[in-house]
Design an enzyme around this catalytic site. Structure first.
Site, mmCIF file in Angstrom:
data_model
loop_
_atom_site.group_PDB
_atom_site.id
_atom_site.type_symbol
_atom_site.label_atom_id
_atom_site.label_comp_id
_atom_site.label_asym_id
_atom_site.label_seq_id
_atom_site.Cartn_x
_atom_site.Cartn_y
_atom_site.Cartn_z
ATOM 1 N N PHE A 30 0.687 47.548 41.491
ATOM 2 C CA PHE A 30 1.444 48.229 40.022
ATOM 3 C C PHE A 30 0.613 48.665 38.955
ATOM 4 C CE2 PHE A 30 3.533 47.639 35.873
ATOM 5 C CZ PHE A 30 4.883 48.263 36.424
ATOM 6 N N ASP A 72 -1.085 38.622 42.207
ATOM 7 C CA ASP A 72 0.073 38.969 41.491
ATOM 8 C C ASP A 72 1.458 38.980 42.340
ATOM 9 O OD1 ASP A 72 2.332 40.511 40.414
ATOM 10 O OD2 ASP A 72 0.960 41.921 39.327
ATOM 11 N N TYR A 117 11.361 37.939 35.224
ATOM 12 C CA TYR A 117 12.459 38.726 34.896
ATOM 13 C C TYR A 117 13.085 39.217 36.091
ATOM 14 C CZ TYR A 117 9.091 42.131 33.964
ATOM 15 O OH TYR A 117 8.065 43.097 33.950
ATOM 16 N N LYS A 118 12.308 39.473 37.152
ATOM 17 C CA LYS A 118 12.808 40.104 38.524
ATOM 18 C C LYS A 118 13.871 39.074 39.167
ATOM 19 C CE LYS A 118 9.227 43.415 38.762
ATOM 20 N NZ LYS A 118 8.248 43.300 37.699
ATOM 21 N N ARG A 142 14.008 53.030 45.908
ATOM 22 C CA ARG A 142 13.692 51.570 45.805
ATOM 23 C C ARG A 142 14.876 50.892 45.808
ATOM 24 N NH1 ARG A 142 9.605 48.352 42.236
ATOM 25 N NH2 ARG A 142 11.322 48.399 40.880
#
Length: 392
Positions: A124, A184, A207-208, A351
């Protein structure tokens, strides 16, 4: 597999009752749990209590009476089992970008004679941007780990393709070369059984798949073997040995508390606490098994209509499925207009994230059929889908 067979799988799903723990809009199939998880049903009440009862009645006293002051540590202990860590090893607060900065800077100071940090160019972007900002000499993971490498920073699950690294194998290989391993786990925590206990540092967002809410605080894991020697370059007042002594010079706290930075965002913690109430009742082996079924089913139903960007072997895949399409953005906009929510990642990735606690097999079936219809009828060619929104 047909729709009735999917319904039968849902009826037998040992996780089926958890769907009721979340607020899901009518008519929406939400396949973006890998970007922002759905709202836990009890989060609104928990935030209301924090606002009206804790803040409203206790005022500044809430730092003591409501436990606000200790939240980075108490919440860290609650989250730790989800990444295979023990108590006193995880701190919650700030953002993922800040946690990356802290972990890499600490690793560089622990290996001062080694100037290189190895990363994956497909990480990312924030991870690689932070390395640039730190002025690190960066080398791609494909080039190997030499004796000049201080640390390796990798994402367990790639944010674009969903490809998954073998954490145990990579960690052992990196450490055998004398480097420190930083993971990560933003795209794996809450979707599969994560174990960073042998890593040197790990970090992620909440938050995912964890459903902590937009802007929910990130977390940082520091292996206990580094607690005495590792330094927090962001030496804020919260990480001082005695914050309320208000000394003019910094003295680091002991243990994981030295990796706190500043005042916790209390209202965001409240929503995250409601989410963790759910996760404390979840069997992660059941979550992973369902994730494999959902993602494999989606790939099978889409078939050859799109080229997969994700590995077909579920052992090498997280809980998302990505496909290539040269006009991926308007395709996704057309799909969202028809109630199936995924997202687009430049330049050409469709995605889809599958959150096993609230996504059903029948949702996967309906989403695949809608996607095939959008492609077959070229519904994405409508001009209104060409204009890009600020967030894709």
């Amino acid at each position: 597999m047909n729709r009735e067979e999917c319904r039968a799988l849902d009826a037998a799903d040992p996780l089926r009752e958890f769907r009721d723990e979340f607020v899901l809009p009518e008519g929406v199939i939400y396949l973006v749990g890998n970007s922002l998880g759905a709202l836990p049903r009890r989060a609104s009440e928990r935030v209301r209590r924090a606002v009206e009862e804790e803040w409203g009645r206790e005022l500044v006293g809430g730092w003591n009476s409501a436990g606000w002051y200790a939240q980075p540590l108490t919440t860290g202990d609650r989250l730790a089992p989800l990444i295979g860590a023990g108590p006193g090893t995880v701190v919650v607060g700030n953002t993922t970008s800040i946690a990356v900065y802290q972990a890499v800077a600490a690793a560089m100071r622990l290996r001062p004679s080694r100037p290189v940090v190895v990363a994956d160019v497909t990480n990312f972007p924030t991870d690689n941007y932070i390395l640039e900002g730190l002025g690190c000499q960066v080398r791609d993971f494909s080039e190997g780990v030499g004796d000049d490498v201080a640390a390796v920073l990798l994402s367990e699950v790639n944010y674009r393709t969903g490809e998954r690294y073998d954490v145990a194998e990579v960690t052992a290989r990196v450490q055998a070369a004398g480097a420190l391993m930083i993971w990560d786990v933003c795209h794996s925590v809450g979707a599969l059984r994560v174990d960073v206990s042998q890593a040197d540092f790990a970090l992620g967002c909440t938050y995912k798949y964890l459903n902590g809410g937009p802007g929910a605080p990130a977390f940082l894991y520091v292996n206990p073997r580094h607690h005495e020697a590792a330094e927090n370059v962001l030496s804020g007042w919260y990480s001082h040995a005695e914050p309320f002594a208000f000394e003019p010079r910094f003295r680091p706290a002991d243990g994981i508390r030295r990796f706190t930075v500043s005042t916790p965002h209390v209202l965001s913690f409240a929503a995250l606490e409601a989410a963790l109430d759910v996760w404390e009742r979840v069997d992660m082996d059941l979550v992973r098994a369902k994730s494999v079924r959902l993602t494999s089913l989606f790939m099978d139903l889409v078939g050859d209509a799109l080229e997969p960007a994700s590995p077909r072997d579920p052992r090498h895949r997280g809980s998302q499925v990505s496909f290539y399409h040269p006009d991926g953005y308007p395709v996704m906009r057309a799909l969202i207009d028809r109630g199936v929510h995924g997202d687009f990642r430049a330049p050409d990735i469709l995605r889809f994230g599958f959150a096993p606690l609230y996504i059903r097999h029948v949702d996967v079936y309906d989403a695949a059929q809608t996607l095939l219809e959008v492609l077959d009828k070229e519904l994405w060619r409508d001009e209104k889908y060409a204009q890009r929104l600020a967030v894709t």
